[in-house]
Scaffold this motif. Sequence first.
Motif, short mmCIF file in Angstrom:
data_model
loop_
_atom_site.label_atom_id
_atom_site.label_comp_id
_atom_site.label_asym_id
_atom_site.label_seq_id
_atom_site.Cartn_x
_atom_site.Cartn_y
_atom_site.Cartn_z
N GLY A 92 -10.20 1.18 4.83
CA GLY A 92 -10.72 0.07 4.09
C GLY A 92 -9.98 -0.16 2.80
N GLN A 93 -10.75 -0.41 1.75
CA GLN A 93 -10.17 -0.72 0.45
C GLN A 93 -9.40 0.46 -0.11
N ALA A 94 -9.88 1.69 0.18
CA ALA A 94 -9.17 2.87 -0.31
C ALA A 94 -7.76 2.91 0.27
N PHE A 95 -7.65 2.66 1.57
CA PHE A 95 -6.31 2.68 2.20
C PHE A 95 -5.47 1.53 1.67
N ASP A 96 -6.08 0.31 1.55
CA ASP A 96 -5.32 -0.84 1.08
C ASP A 96 -4.77 -0.59 -0.32
N ASP A 97 -5.59 -0.06 -1.19
CA ASP A 97 -5.14 0.20 -2.57
C ASP A 97 -4.04 1.25 -2.58
N ALA A 98 -4.22 2.30 -1.80
CA ALA A 98 -3.20 3.37 -1.77
C ALA A 98 -1.89 2.85 -1.18
N PHE A 99 -1.98 2.04 -0.11
CA PHE A 99 -0.76 1.53 0.54
C PHE A 99 -0.02 0.59 -0.41
N ALA A 100 -0.78 -0.29 -1.11
CA ALA A 100 -0.16 -1.21 -2.07
C ALA A 100 0.54 -0.43 -3.18
N GLU A 101 -0.10 0.62 -3.66
CA GLU A 101 0.51 1.44 -4.69
C GLU A 101 1.78 2.13 -4.15
N PHE A 102 1.72 2.59 -2.89
CA PHE A 102 2.91 3.19 -2.26
C PHE A 102 4.06 2.20 -2.24
N GLN A 103 3.82 0.95 -1.82
CA GLN A 103 4.86 -0.06 -1.77
C GLN A 103 5.45 -0.30 -3.16
N ARG A 104 4.58 -0.34 -4.17
CA ARG A 104 5.07 -0.57 -5.54
C ARG A 104 5.93 0.59 -5.99
N LEU A 105 5.52 1.77 -5.74
CA LEU A 105 6.28 2.94 -6.16
C LEU A 105 7.59 3.05 -5.41
N LYS A 106 7.53 2.68 -4.14
CA LYS A 106 8.76 2.72 -3.34
C LYS A 106 9.81 1.76 -3.88
N ALA A 107 9.37 0.50 -4.18
CA ALA A 107 10.30 -0.50 -4.74
C ALA A 107 10.83 -0.04 -6.09
N ALA A 108 9.98 0.53 -6.90
CA ALA A 108 10.40 1.01 -8.20
C ALA A 108 11.43 2.12 -8.07
N ALA A 109 11.30 2.94 -7.07
CA ALA A 109 12.25 4.04 -6.86
C ALA A 109 13.61 3.51 -6.44
N ILE A 110 13.59 2.47 -5.55
CA ILE A 110 14.86 1.89 -5.12
C ILE A 110 15.57 1.27 -6.31
N ALA A 111 14.78 0.52 -7.14
CA ALA A 111 15.39 -0.12 -8.31
C ALA A 111 15.94 0.92 -9.26
N GLU A 112 15.24 1.99 -9.41
CA GLU A 112 15.67 3.03 -10.32
C GLU A 112 16.96 3.68 -9.82
N ARG A 113 17.10 3.84 -8.51
CA ARG A 113 18.31 4.49 -7.96
C ARG A 113 19.53 3.58 -8.07
N ASN A 114 19.38 2.23 -7.95
CA ASN A 114 20.51 1.30 -7.86
C ASN A 114 20.81 0.56 -9.15
N ARG A 115 20.10 0.74 -10.23
CA ARG A 115 20.36 -0.02 -11.43
C ARG A 115 21.64 0.48 -12.08
N ALA A 116 22.25 -0.39 -12.91
CA ALA A 116 23.51 -0.05 -13.60
C ALA A 116 23.28 1.06 -14.58
#
Length: 1468
Positions: free
Chosen positions: A1342-1366
């Motif tokens: 339910g909402q617990a999974f949705d919130d956790a999954f959304a946070e996972f997606q955000r953290l994942k994108a942030a990690a990619i940006a952090e690895r590839n930035r100048a």
Amino acid sequence: MSGSIPFYQKHHRHYDRGYRSRETQSAISQYQQSSSTYSSHSSKSSKGIRAATYTALGEGGLSPQRAKPTYLAMDKENQIIGYVVPIFRGSHEFQSGLSDTEEARAKESAGYLARRDLFASGVESERIEHKSHRTVMRESAERISLSKRIHENEEYHKRLNEDSLMHTPEFVIKPRSHTVWEKQCVRLHCTISGWPEPRVVWYKNNVSIDPMAKPGKYKVESSYSVHSLEIDKCDFDDTAQYRVSAMNSKGETSAFASVVVKRFKGEVDESLPSPRLQSRHFGFKVPCLEYGVKFETHIVEKFGVSFGREGETLSFGCSVIIYPALQRFQPEIEWYRDDKLLVPSKWVQMHWSGDRATLTLSHLNKEDEGLYTLRVITKSGFETHSAYVFVRDADAEVAGAPGAPLDVQSLDANKDYVIVTWKQPAVDGGSPILGYFVDRCEVGTTHWSQCNDTPVKFARFPVTGLVEGRSYVFRVRAVNKAGMSHPSRVSEPVAAMDPADRTRKGPSAPWTGQIIVTEEEPVEGVVPGRPRDLSVIEATKNYVVLSWKPPGDKGHEGVMYYVEKCVSGTDSWQRVNTEIPVKSPRFALFDLAEGKSYRFRVRCCNSAGVGEPSEPTEATTVGDKLDIPSAPGRVVPTRNTDTSVVVSWEASRGAKELVGYYIESSIAGSNSWEPCNNKPVKCTRFICHGLTTYESYVFRVRAVNAAGISEFSQESEAIKVKAAIASPTPPYGITVLECVRDSMVLAWKQPTFIGGADITGYFVDYREVIGGVPGKWHEANIKAVSDRAYRVSELKENMLYQFQVRAANMAGVGIPSLPSETFKCEEWTIAVPGPPHDLQVQEVRKDSLVLLWKAPVYQGRDPVNGYYIDIKEADADFEMWRGVNEKATDKTFMKIKDLKEGESYVFRVRAQNKAGVGKASDPTEPVDAVTKPGTAEIVVNVDDDGVISLNFECSNLTADSKFVWSKNYMEMTEPERMTLETKGSKSKAIFKTPSEEDLGIYSCFVTHTDGASASYTLSEETLKDLLKISHEHKFPIIPLKTELAVELLEKGRVRFWLQAEKISANGKVEYVFNDNVIHQGEKYKMNFDKNTGVIEMFMESLGKEDEGTFTFQLQDGKATNQSSLVLIGDVFKQLQKESEFQKKEWIRKQGPHFVEYLGYEVTPECCVRLKCKVANMKKDSVALWYKDGREIKVNEKLDFSEGVLTLEITQISKKDAGIYEVVLKDDRGKDTSTLNLTDQGFKDLMNQVFSVIANSSTPLKIQSTEEGIRLYSFVSYYNDELHVTWHHKDAAIAFTERIKSGVVGEQLWLQISEPTEKDKGKYAIEFFDGKGGLRRTVELAGQAFDDAFAEFQRLKAAAIAERNRARVAGGLPDVVTIQEGKSLNLTCNISGDPVPEVTWLKNEREMVSNDHYILKFESGKFASFTITSVNTSDSGKYSILVKNKYGTESGDFTVSVFLPDEEPGKKK
């Protein structure tokens, strides 16, 4: 006179001598002023003449002043008959302008008249000369002119002296009498002057009128010196004499008016009171003629003997029934006290409501004590009822003070003298009365003054120094060493005036004389003659009273008297009243020496001079002439009622002027005496009321006269208070039970009052009735019959007879009953039985009673075979009779139940035979269904000897009461199977040999009580229970709290014991083993505590020979008991083994030993602590720890405190498994304790550790990471041996590369990488502890999974940006210092995807690559910066800026160029 002042003067400020002297000085001052000052404030009167009156209206707003007088003299018909000239005196300050002759004449006339006024008696003076009318008018006119001038000058001087404005009240207009018709209103009004403004009170027949007591009836108004009383709707009761009294600080005066209320002849108004005549007293209505009607008067609801206390209000009365009841004709109601008619007053109020006469005594005093009689008078006669009222003393203000005196009266009143008498109180407070103080109060004031400085013992005292014409009341107080009594009730008012004036003017009081004097020509005065008949009328040790008659030749004016005395045997006469001559022919002399003899004589005096002395009296010795009476003679008490005793005594011998007797009573043996009467009685017989029934009393009597109270008589013999025996009242309810040809059987009911003694028998009389005319009475029985039924024989068949019955007791034969109905003597032939008779009621309770009756005398054709009982409420109609039993009872008694509490019932009984049901009996008297206070029941008892008895106790026995026992309600006179015993208020029926023959209903009835009775039903079951208890009492068994038991003590000792519930000091015990008695010795130790009932036997150990049966045998008197304990086989062996072990344990404990053996516990921090508890350790005691036989070194973590040894193991693991041992030892011994922590022991320990870890775990929580979703829980400590299982949807998770678990520190986690919809659900972590384990769960859905999954997606994108930035990876220094002319080359690494753009800045400005600055970016990774031949201008801040779509980063460095000849770092 500096001695101590008596206490009764110390505490009463207004009774001191200073006050008395001031009053005496005031009296002397008044007398002196009367002879020198002209009194214009009072008006003199002569017969038929009205004096001039004055108003008190002020002029010009000044203080009130007298208006100019009028000088007209008028007769009763208001006709002018002459002038009245006021009396005056010449003044040295008066400048009138008169001639010397006129002024001298005025002075002479005024002086003579002033002297004549001083000695005038107040009666009209007779003229001795006759002058012509013309001469009188001429001289009067001259006097008027002269008086007018004198008056004007006097008024002038009054204005200069404020005190002269004050004067006594005077009536300008007096109220006049009125005669009015009934229902009319009448208004009495008057005008009164006086200063200060007087207070006005209206009286009706000398009782003050209170308008608030009867609202609307009276209306009192006062306005501008005009005062009025309005009476609304007059009736006959308003016919009275009305008096208005005015009083201020200068004096008081009164005026009278009568009101007569009349009725039109022949007119009767039903709304008005019935026609009547005025009674001869202030009582109630007197009936008119009743025109031949004969009235029957009955006094019911009579008042009885009453008791009150001083100061209380007491009301009592009677209801009066008069037949026939005629509304318009009312009886005359009279009340008497001690045969003296009472009249309404403020102390006594009477009320007649038409059917009840009530007397109210407000504010009781002992004068109110006495025999009160109500008399109801009609034309046909009168009826009376009397009862005594006792008034006890009020509580004294001071403990031990005497009671108040009583019956204060004023006797022999004269112009300035009165004798006050009183009666001594019965209660002296416990110490002799020292004397009495007499107080007086002028009527109209509230100021009391004491008349005597020292107490007088004689109950008579002459009061002198009164002001003539004023009225006084008196009171008396008694004093003893404890203090002062309450004051007595005040006396009736008495006027200080000449008895002749009182006779002429009437006895009404208060009275103030208003003497009107008309001016006459001065005549030559005559010196009075000698007083006559001088005698000593009273002599006490305190005073002597003289009395005489005025002289025959006293002249034409009043006389006064001087009294002289001389000691007997001398001729030296001394005037007693030197300052003030007395006006009364009475005089009291004080301050005479007791025991001396004196002679006395009197001289008359008037304005002409002092006359010759009277003949002297005989020698009189100062002392009490009246002796205290002697003690009364023999006192004899006799019985009267249950609360009173008649006391008679012999009169006091030789007593003079006896006032009466006081009687006292005391409970025999207590010596505590209480007065029976508080008002002396003159007879020698008195009924003492208020005594306690059946208590024994003794009595004593004292005589009283004015001299004092006599000694007590001898005490009477003790007498028990109970009703005197009298003959019984008549029987009643005569009925016929059977009739044959020549005889009749009669029955009757017992008298309502048996006279205080048992009825010994009855006498029956009969007479023939022929033609309705009764004949003579004949005796039916010469010998008394004891039953209430009797057969009268030798009668004549078919004749009519009447019967009467008389009851007899030891006091005699009572009066006969009323004649019965007329019965015909003829044989009964009816088939049904006659009526039962002699119905009695016993055992009355709130819901039940027992009815008894006797069988019918007449049986009918067949024998009686049963009875029916009927019941109805006492006040119900005849039709309300209803049956109690549906089936006939063959008994002659029945217990009737289900009654309504408080209801009154009557009962009757009907007998039946085969022919049917016969006539009902006469009904019983009404019986109230109530349980009377003190009602007791029969109690069954079994004594210690097993004797069964029935016991009954009665608390209200009389001396003649008897206990009557019955079985099945048949009296047991001499029972064969029982013994009857009675002691005091208790009686018992004792069974001799109880058996089934004794079954039945046992009842007990107490005679001469209010029906005290009870019953007990002995049934078969009850008898069995009683016989069982009896057997236990005959053959008693000592009850045991516990049977014989065994227990082991320390050292392995064996204790055999039991406990008895109760055992006496005579109790004994025998100890038996295998049928052999054993005794105290080395092997056996015995103990018997008789206080607690504990019996013990001790053995040091058990051997094979001790196997068998142990028995304790108890005996206490005839009570016995025993208890046994069998110890054989396995039971004995187990006990023996345990005994030996306990012995070894004791030996072990003699040295250092373990109290608690070695064990372990796991702390919340998951530490394992091995511990044991030791005792009996000494300094040199040693505790050694071992593991697997190897001693644990001291540097290991060991501890010993408070008797506990501990070894702590942190972060336990498999290497800690082993056998642990602790050894205690010293010179006294050694003790060892071992703990096996191998294999299963170690597993159990670890499981406990795992349980602690599991319990410390936190709830599962959800955390999002850049790889996915992580579930985790923290524990306080993690052990590698801990077994944890993860579950998803209640199934164990199979770990893969995507789903992993692990431990980081104390965190246990489950990582779900790249979660999908399949990963939703319930997750759990389960900890294994060898038992049930512990599971923590969390819901990932339910909402617990949705919130956790959304946070996972955000953290994942942030990690990619952090690895590839100048990024600027490094290579640039912070500061570069270089010599001018050198070249500088710097290189740094650049990363980023896509390849970032590179920009160089100098001092925040973008640089461009040129020959001097060479900027390169190669391979998308390396950036280089070169300065060729640097110079000082190249110094500054440089930056590299890299940027791509994921971010920007910069790197800074500083270049410092220095010249060759400069120090490095020093900037140009």
